[in-house]
Design an enzyme around this catalytic site. Structure first.
Site, mmCIF file in Angstrom:
data_model
loop_
_atom_site.group_PDB
_atom_site.id
_atom_site.type_symbol
_atom_site.label_atom_id
_atom_site.label_comp_id
_atom_site.label_asym_id
_atom_site.label_seq_id
_atom_site.Cartn_x
_atom_site.Cartn_y
_atom_site.Cartn_z
ATOM 1 N N MET A 165 45.097 41.046 35.681
ATOM 2 C CA MET A 165 44.974 40.381 36.836
ATOM 3 C C MET A 165 43.504 40.546 37.368
ATOM 4 O O MET A 165 43.291 40.648 38.492
ATOM 5 C CB MET A 165 46.067 40.768 37.802
ATOM 6 C CG MET A 165 47.443 40.713 37.363
ATOM 7 S SD MET A 165 48.549 40.192 38.573
ATOM 8 C CE MET A 165 48.680 41.980 39.164
ATOM 9 N N LEU A 193 39.160 45.060 36.669
ATOM 10 C CA LEU A 193 39.203 45.721 35.462
ATOM 11 C C LEU A 193 38.853 47.334 35.394
ATOM 12 O O LEU A 193 37.813 47.642 36.140
ATOM 13 C CB LEU A 193 38.539 45.138 34.241
ATOM 14 C CG LEU A 193 38.835 43.524 34.191
ATOM 15 C CD1 LEU A 193 38.283 43.101 32.940
ATOM 16 C CD2 LEU A 193 40.457 43.484 33.740
ATOM 17 N N HIS A 194 39.459 48.193 34.736
ATOM 18 C CA HIS A 194 38.885 49.619 34.539
ATOM 19 C C HIS A 194 38.971 49.985 33.133
ATOM 20 O O HIS A 194 39.124 49.071 32.271
ATOM 21 C CB HIS A 194 39.863 50.461 35.194
ATOM 22 C CG HIS A 194 41.361 50.104 35.131
ATOM 23 N ND1 HIS A 194 41.968 50.458 34.059
ATOM 24 C CD2 HIS A 194 42.260 49.742 35.931
ATOM 25 C CE1 HIS A 194 43.186 50.347 34.084
ATOM 26 N NE2 HIS A 194 43.552 49.663 35.207
ATOM 27 N N HIS A 209 42.019 48.665 30.918
ATOM 28 C CA HIS A 209 41.711 47.458 30.196
ATOM 29 C C HIS A 209 40.763 47.128 29.214
ATOM 30 O O HIS A 209 41.284 46.561 28.181
ATOM 31 C CB HIS A 209 41.308 46.460 31.585
ATOM 32 C CG HIS A 209 42.374 46.183 32.517
ATOM 33 N ND1 HIS A 209 42.024 46.718 33.732
ATOM 34 C CD2 HIS A 209 43.652 45.815 32.924
ATOM 35 C CE1 HIS A 209 43.111 46.447 34.842
ATOM 36 N NE2 HIS A 209 43.952 45.790 34.120
ATOM 37 N N GLY A 253 49.320 47.596 28.308
ATOM 38 C CA GLY A 253 49.195 48.965 28.805
ATOM 39 C C GLY A 253 50.713 49.689 28.658
ATOM 40 O O GLY A 253 51.774 48.844 29.281
ATOM 41 N N GLN A 301 57.308 47.083 32.402
ATOM 42 C CA GLN A 301 56.906 45.880 32.120
ATOM 43 C C GLN A 301 56.719 45.378 30.535
ATOM 44 O O GLN A 301 57.088 44.258 30.220
ATOM 45 C CB GLN A 301 55.462 45.567 32.850
ATOM 46 C CG GLN A 301 54.513 44.407 32.124
ATOM 47 C CD GLN A 301 53.404 44.277 33.003
ATOM 48 O OE1 GLN A 301 53.365 43.959 34.032
ATOM 49 N NE2 GLN A 301 52.250 44.557 32.460
ATOM 50 N N ARG A 308 45.333 49.679 41.320
ATOM 51 C CA ARG A 308 45.580 49.927 42.683
ATOM 52 C C ARG A 308 44.932 51.326 43.251
ATOM 53 O O ARG A 308 45.218 51.648 44.303
ATOM 54 C CB ARG A 308 46.972 49.919 42.834
ATOM 55 C CG ARG A 308 47.493 48.456 43.007
ATOM 56 C CD ARG A 308 48.925 48.210 43.407
ATOM 57 N NE ARG A 308 49.522 46.858 43.693
ATOM 58 C CZ ARG A 308 50.055 46.049 42.652
ATOM 59 N NH1 ARG A 308 50.246 46.546 41.518
ATOM 60 N NH2 ARG A 308 50.227 44.729 43.106
HETATM 61 O O1 PAF Z 1 49.868 44.031 34.099
HETATM 62 C C1 PAF Z 1 49.271 43.048 34.585
HETATM 63 O O2 PAF Z 1 48.184 43.158 34.721
HETATM 64 C C2 PAF Z 1 50.186 41.855 34.999
HETATM 65 O O3 PAF Z 1 51.416 42.185 35.337
HETATM 66 C C3 PAF Z 1 50.217 40.887 33.945
HETATM 67 C C4 PAF Z 1 50.847 41.519 32.449
HETATM 68 C C5 PAF Z 1 48.644 40.533 33.586
HETATM 69 C C6 PAF Z 1 51.055 39.724 34.306
HETATM 70 O O4 PAF Z 1 50.619 39.249 35.489
#
Ligand code: PAF
Length: 283
Positions: A30, A33-34, A37, A149, A155, A189
């Site tokens: 999303m 980035l850090h 990522h 991650g 997730q 965040r």
């Molecule tokens: O982990 C994230 O950044 C989001 O939940 C993802 C997997 C890109 C889905 O929007």
């Protein structure tokens, strides 16, 4: 690095790579980035000659009271970072490309049970949004491999289950959490934390470590959960949950289960912090 926002152009570019027999890895993000990522991109590049990153702040995974509007959008900087890491293509679609229909008419993907516990209990609909957008991104990019991650452990399991249940031909790779020197898991965040909150934030990691040590020393899940919640409260965090689960399906562990994960979530100022630690229990 090429930037593509349009689905037709994306498919045209990917077709040339596929025709050349090149495997494609996808890193969905999303943005904002850090280093965590960038580690995902590094892993992707080790597995496939072509790496696609996506940046899409997915409205479907945010609740009505959550930070969708405020979520940091830093695409110029993200592009530089991805380029420096050797990403071949950045896919950054508009909301209307991903969701051409109004939300109430959008087809959704729900992974039962895994989506409604823990973070899913506090954020109703969140994992439906995640599963739906990841499935759409898989269909758009059709990667051989996708990298996520382990910080977002629930997730990761939701995505693995969705991929398996829908027979999607994508290998899911989970990458260990990247941490600050004081243990705080990197997260987009964390930028919401005020300096004084940032100093207290590693309490979550410390509480999970203490819980892991307790389990290894023979304490039961209830006891270590209780201690961790107390430690979080003492540090001024507002705990959502700390829970010991089976690592493969997040079910409550039985006495014979050894492969465990301790998951925790807490609010600190404007930031919802989540983290987890895997533990192998010796019986
Ligand atoms: O982990 C994230 O950044 C989001 O939940 C993802 C997997 C890109 C889905 O929007």
């Amino acid at each position: 690095m090429e930037l593509i926002e349009d689905l037709t152009l994306l498919r045209r570019r990917l077709r040339t790579w596929r025709q050349a027999g090149e495997r494609i890895a996808l890193v969905p993000t999303m943005g904002n980035l850090h280093r965590g990522h960038l580690r995902l991109v590094q892993e992707a590049r080790a597995y496939a000659p072509r790496t696609v990153a996506s940046i899409f702040v997915n409205p479907m995974q945010f609740g009505p009271q959550e930070d969708f509007a405020a979520y940091p959008r830093t695409q110029a900087r993200d592009r530089e970072l991805l380029e420096a890491e050797g990403t071949d293509l950045l896919f950054a679609p508009e909301v209307a490309t991903v969701y051409p229909r109004p939300p109430e008419e959008q087809t959704r993907i729900e992974v039962p049970r895994l989506s409604t516990m823990l973070c899913g209990a506090s954020r109703p609909g969140h994992f439906v949004g995640v599963a739906t957008v990841v499935c759409k991104l898989f269909n758009m990019v059709q990667p051989d491999l996708a990298v996520f991650g382990e910080k977002d452990f629930q997730q990761l399991l939701v995505i693995r289950r969705m991929t398996e249940d829908l027979c999607l031909p994508v290998t899911i790779l989970g990458v260990p959490t990247v941490r600050e020197p004081d243990g705080l898991a990197l997260s987009s965040r964390n930028g919401y934390l005020l300096p004084e909150e940032r100093a207290r934030a590693p309490a979550l990691y410390r509480a999970l470590r203490q819980a892991a040590d307790g389990l290894k020393a023979g304490l039961g899940p209830d006891e270590v959960q209780h201690q961790a919640i107390q430690a979080l409260e003492k540090a001024g965090l507002v705990p959502d949950y700390v829970s010991v689960r089976r690592a493969d399906d997040l079910a409550e562990p039985g006495p014979a289960d050894t492969d465990l994960v301790i998951l925790g979530a807490a609010q600190l100022g404007k930031a919802r912090l989540i983290d987890n630690l895997r533990v192998t229990r010796v019986l």
